[in-house]
Design a protein around this motif. Sequence first.
Motif, PDB file in Angstrom:
ATOM      1  N   THR A  93       0.873  -1.089   0.054  1.00  0.00           N
ATOM      2  CA  THR A  93       0.073   0.006  -0.047  1.00  0.00           C
ATOM      3  C   THR A  93       0.797   1.133  -0.148  1.00  0.00           C
ATOM      4  N   THR A  94       2.241   1.201   0.238  1.00  0.00           N
ATOM      5  CA  THR A  94       2.656   2.446   0.619  1.00  0.00           C
ATOM      6  C   THR A  94       4.024   2.635  -0.657  1.00  0.00           C
ATOM      7  N   HIS A  95       4.352   1.381  -1.368  1.00  0.00           N
ATOM      8  CA  HIS A  95       5.610   1.316  -2.102  1.00  0.00           C
ATOM      9  C   HIS A  95       5.007   2.387  -3.463  1.00  0.00           C
ATOM     10  N   PRO A  96       5.819   3.433  -3.860  1.00  0.00           N
ATOM     11  CA  PRO A  96       5.578   4.292  -5.195  1.00  0.00           C
ATOM     12  C   PRO A  96       5.456   3.401  -6.305  1.00  0.00           C
ATOM     13  N   GLN A  97       6.052   2.403  -6.651  1.00  0.00           N
ATOM     14  CA  GLN A  97       5.825   1.496  -7.906  1.00  0.00           C
ATOM     15  C   GLN A  97       4.443   1.003  -7.922  1.00  0.00           C
ATOM     16  N   VAL A  98       3.920   1.173  -8.769  1.00  0.00           N
ATOM     17  CA  VAL A  98       2.519   0.304  -9.105  1.00  0.00           C
ATOM     18  C   VAL A  98       2.862  -1.154  -9.060  1.00  0.00           C
ATOM     19  N   GLU A  99       3.827  -1.407 -10.038  1.00  0.00           N
ATOM     20  CA  GLU A  99       4.010  -2.990 -10.509  1.00  0.00           C
ATOM     21  C   GLU A  99       4.568  -3.510  -8.859  1.00  0.00           C
ATOM     22  N   VAL A 100       5.315  -2.904  -8.135  1.00  0.00           N
ATOM     23  CA  VAL A 100       5.859  -3.495  -6.964  1.00  0.00           C
ATOM     24  C   VAL A 100       4.618  -3.749  -5.948  1.00  0.00           C
ATOM     25  N   ARG A 101       3.880  -2.785  -6.000  1.00  0.00           N
ATOM     26  CA  ARG A 101       2.446  -2.995  -5.169  1.00  0.00           C
ATOM     27  C   ARG A 101       1.854  -4.214  -5.428  1.00  0.00           C
ATOM     28  N   ASP A 102       1.473  -4.276  -6.944  1.00  0.00           N
ATOM     29  CA  ASP A 102       0.695  -5.225  -7.501  1.00  0.00           C
ATOM     30  C   ASP A 102       1.315  -6.563  -7.217  1.00  0.00           C
ATOM     31  N   MET A 103       2.883  -6.745  -7.222  1.00  0.00           N
ATOM     32  CA  MET A 103       3.496  -7.738  -7.049  1.00  0.00           C
ATOM     33  C   MET A 103       3.204  -8.298  -5.856  1.00  0.00           C
ATOM     34  N   TYR A 104       3.333  -7.366  -4.689  1.00  0.00           N
ATOM     35  CA  TYR A 104       3.459  -7.577  -3.344  1.00  0.00           C
ATOM     36  C   TYR A 104       2.049  -8.121  -2.837  1.00  0.00           C
ATOM     37  N   ILE A 105       0.892  -7.565  -3.549  1.00  0.00           N
ATOM     38  CA  ILE A 105      -0.511  -8.038  -3.136  1.00  0.00           C
ATOM     39  C   ILE A 105      -0.602  -9.505  -3.487  1.00  0.00           C
ATOM     40  N   LEU A 106      -0.065  -9.999  -4.668  1.00  0.00           N
ATOM     41  CA  LEU A 106      -0.045 -11.298  -5.007  1.00  0.00           C
ATOM     42  C   LEU A 106       0.668 -12.290  -3.953  1.00  0.00           C
ATOM     43  N   LEU A 107       1.939 -11.714  -3.594  1.00  0.00           N
ATOM     44  CA  LEU A 107       2.832 -12.398  -2.726  1.00  0.00           C
ATOM     45  C   LEU A 107       2.050 -12.510  -1.303  1.00  0.00           C
ATOM     46  N   VAL A 108       1.410 -11.728  -0.847  1.00  0.00           N
ATOM     47  CA  VAL A 108       0.641 -11.677   0.331  1.00  0.00           C
ATOM     48  C   VAL A 108      -0.636 -12.661   0.362  1.00  0.00           C
ATOM     49  N   GLU A 109      -1.384 -12.601  -0.921  1.00  0.00           N
ATOM     50  CA  GLU A 109      -2.349 -13.515  -1.027  1.00  0.00           C
ATOM     51  C   GLU A 109      -1.621 -15.030  -1.257  1.00  0.00           C
ATOM     52  N   ARG A 110      -0.763 -14.998  -1.861  1.00  0.00           N
ATOM     53  CA  ARG A 110       0.061 -16.545  -1.829  1.00  0.00           C
ATOM     54  C   ARG A 110       0.227 -16.764  -0.511  1.00  0.00           C
ATOM     55  N   MET A 111       0.813 -16.145   0.458  1.00  0.00           N
ATOM     56  CA  MET A 111       1.357 -16.287   1.721  1.00  0.00           C
ATOM     57  C   MET A 111       0.103 -16.670   2.648  1.00  0.00           C
ATOM     58  N   SER A 112      -0.990 -15.749   2.521  1.00  0.00           N
ATOM     59  CA  SER A 112      -1.984 -15.526   3.417  1.00  0.00           C
ATOM     60  C   SER A 112      -3.008 -16.975   3.048  1.00  0.00           C
ATOM     61  N   GLN A 113      -3.146 -17.426   1.919  1.00  0.00           N
ATOM     62  CA  GLN A 113      -3.530 -18.543   1.494  1.00  0.00           C
ATOM     63  C   GLN A 113      -2.840 -19.980   2.119  1.00  0.00           C
ATOM     64  N   TYR A 114      -1.676 -19.775   2.345  1.00  0.00           N
ATOM     65  CA  TYR A 114      -0.871 -21.017   2.764  1.00  0.00           C
ATOM     66  C   TYR A 114      -1.130 -20.884   4.256  1.00  0.00           C
ATOM     67  N   PHE A 115      -1.105 -19.771   4.920  1.00  0.00           N
ATOM     68  CA  PHE A 115      -1.440 -19.715   6.311  1.00  0.00           C
ATOM     69  C   PHE A 115      -2.680 -20.116   6.645  1.00  0.00           C
ATOM     70  N   HIS A 116      -3.617 -20.047   5.931  1.00  0.00           N
ATOM     71  CA  HIS A 116      -5.183 -20.603   6.124  1.00  0.00           C
ATOM     72  C   HIS A 116      -5.168 -22.007   5.917  1.00  0.00           C
ATOM     73  N   VAL A 117      -4.197 -22.504   5.075  1.00  0.00           N
ATOM     74  CA  VAL A 117      -4.257 -23.792   4.942  1.00  0.00           C
ATOM     75  C   VAL A 117      -3.407 -24.833   6.117  1.00  0.00           C
ATOM     76  N   VAL A 118      -2.545 -24.240   6.506  1.00  0.00           N
ATOM     77  CA  VAL A 118      -1.685 -24.901   7.386  1.00  0.00           C
ATOM     78  C   VAL A 118      -2.355 -24.773   9.004  1.00  0.00           C
ATOM     79  N   SER A 119      -3.028 -23.531   9.000  1.00  0.00           N
ATOM     80  CA  SER A 119      -3.807 -23.532  10.311  1.00  0.00           C
ATOM     81  C   SER A 119      -4.775 -24.544  10.589  1.00  0.00           C
TER      82      SER A 119
END
Length: 457
Positions: free
Chosen positions: A431-457
């Motif tokens: 939400t804070t990085h000035p590069q749009v492509e970086v923000r989009d990339m990190y949103i995808l990475l967070v979703e990937r990790m959050s999904q994993y946490f949900h599965v392993v919990s």
Amino acid sequence: DYSQDPYCMAEDSLILRWDMSKTLTFYVDTLFPKEYFQAVKEGVSAWNTAFRKAGIHDALQVKYANKKIIPAEQRAFISYDLKMPGIKSDLTHHPRTGEILSCRLNIGHGFLKGRLDDYLLSCGASDPRILADRYSKEVEKELLQNEITEEIGHLLGLRGSLSESSCGTTLKVGDDDCLAVYFGYHPFKGCENCYDEREQLRQWIDHHLPDRIRLFRSSEEEKLDTGFSKDYAIRISDLQTVVSRLDKIVYKGKKGDRGSSLNDIYRKAIRLYGSYLVEIAKAVGSSQPAEIQHQAMLDLDTYLFHPAKKMECAYVKENLLEVRNHILYPELVKLFKQLLSVKTISALRLQALRSDRKAYDDIDFFQDLYEGLFNGFDPSSAVTYEQMDMQLICLETWLDMIQEDAKHNGMAKRLKDELYHLCGRLEKLSTTHPQVEVRDMYILLVERMSQYFHVVS
């Protein structure tokens, strides 16, 4: 040994060695090219220095075979193979005495082409001979001589290998090798048979064997002692010098093969670059001092995460002959597997418990990793597309390692906890990085990790 005791197996020990009461002559196949005979002769004769120190003169000789020489009847024979490239050797020995009875050394035609390419990539920056002529006969004979010297060491019964020669020099039989030959071949006095000699050798091992002799050390111990003595950062820098002018070295103004020759050696160069990075990573979690492990992470930052000069050949890139990252990225998977393995993380955690010296622990490691790969989570730092690719490779490897390490509950939990921390930092940057492509990339990475946490919990 099942013959020493009628009721059970008995363990015994042997030292493999030749009977040197007479000269050991290596006969060379008559088909062997005469232009390389001197290199073979000098490669074998290099060991005579060690035998002279052991009290044995004219121990090894090299001769061309003639029509009267029957190869199968000779103790030592060097053959020439027109079909199978490479150098291979084998020996036969008596199972009770350890006496080496015969050996064969097979030199396959055409193997030196690959060795010359390897030498160009590893030593081209410091040896003008190979830069001036990619197929330098002088270098070619030198490489053959070095390979013969090392292989003869194995055929003499030595378990360890010679230390590597520096660029532009022939391989030398060193002090440790002379000590090993002395131990195994120095003539005994007052011994009636090989079993009496074996008892004397055992007394030597117990009371007189110098610590630095490597005869009875495993390959893992060898690797532990020598694996980090090489300066891989300098190797990468030298490799960059060669790769940047690779087209000029390979073609010398002629580019008539549609890039196939250049492609082959370029792919080998990028894989070599990847292997150097993995070797640097092996310092992390090793027995090396904390400053060396920290420096290894700094070197990864300098030569991979934020390189001032890329490992790239402009001609290859401009003519679309090869995509560098297609070759490099599989090597980076190996790199992150090394850094995030159970072995590495366990060693880092154990180092934190040592009070005898300043430790480099898992907290230090993750901090260095974040500082290099993720720019210390600084929102003002620009992130390149290539760096985002590496972040993705790291994350995917990280998740794979957690699944693979599930049976090691402590380490898997440590990786999960740290992944949760990483997820939080990237979520903030999304939400804070000035590069749009970086923000989009990190949103995808967070979703990937959050999904994993949900599965392993």
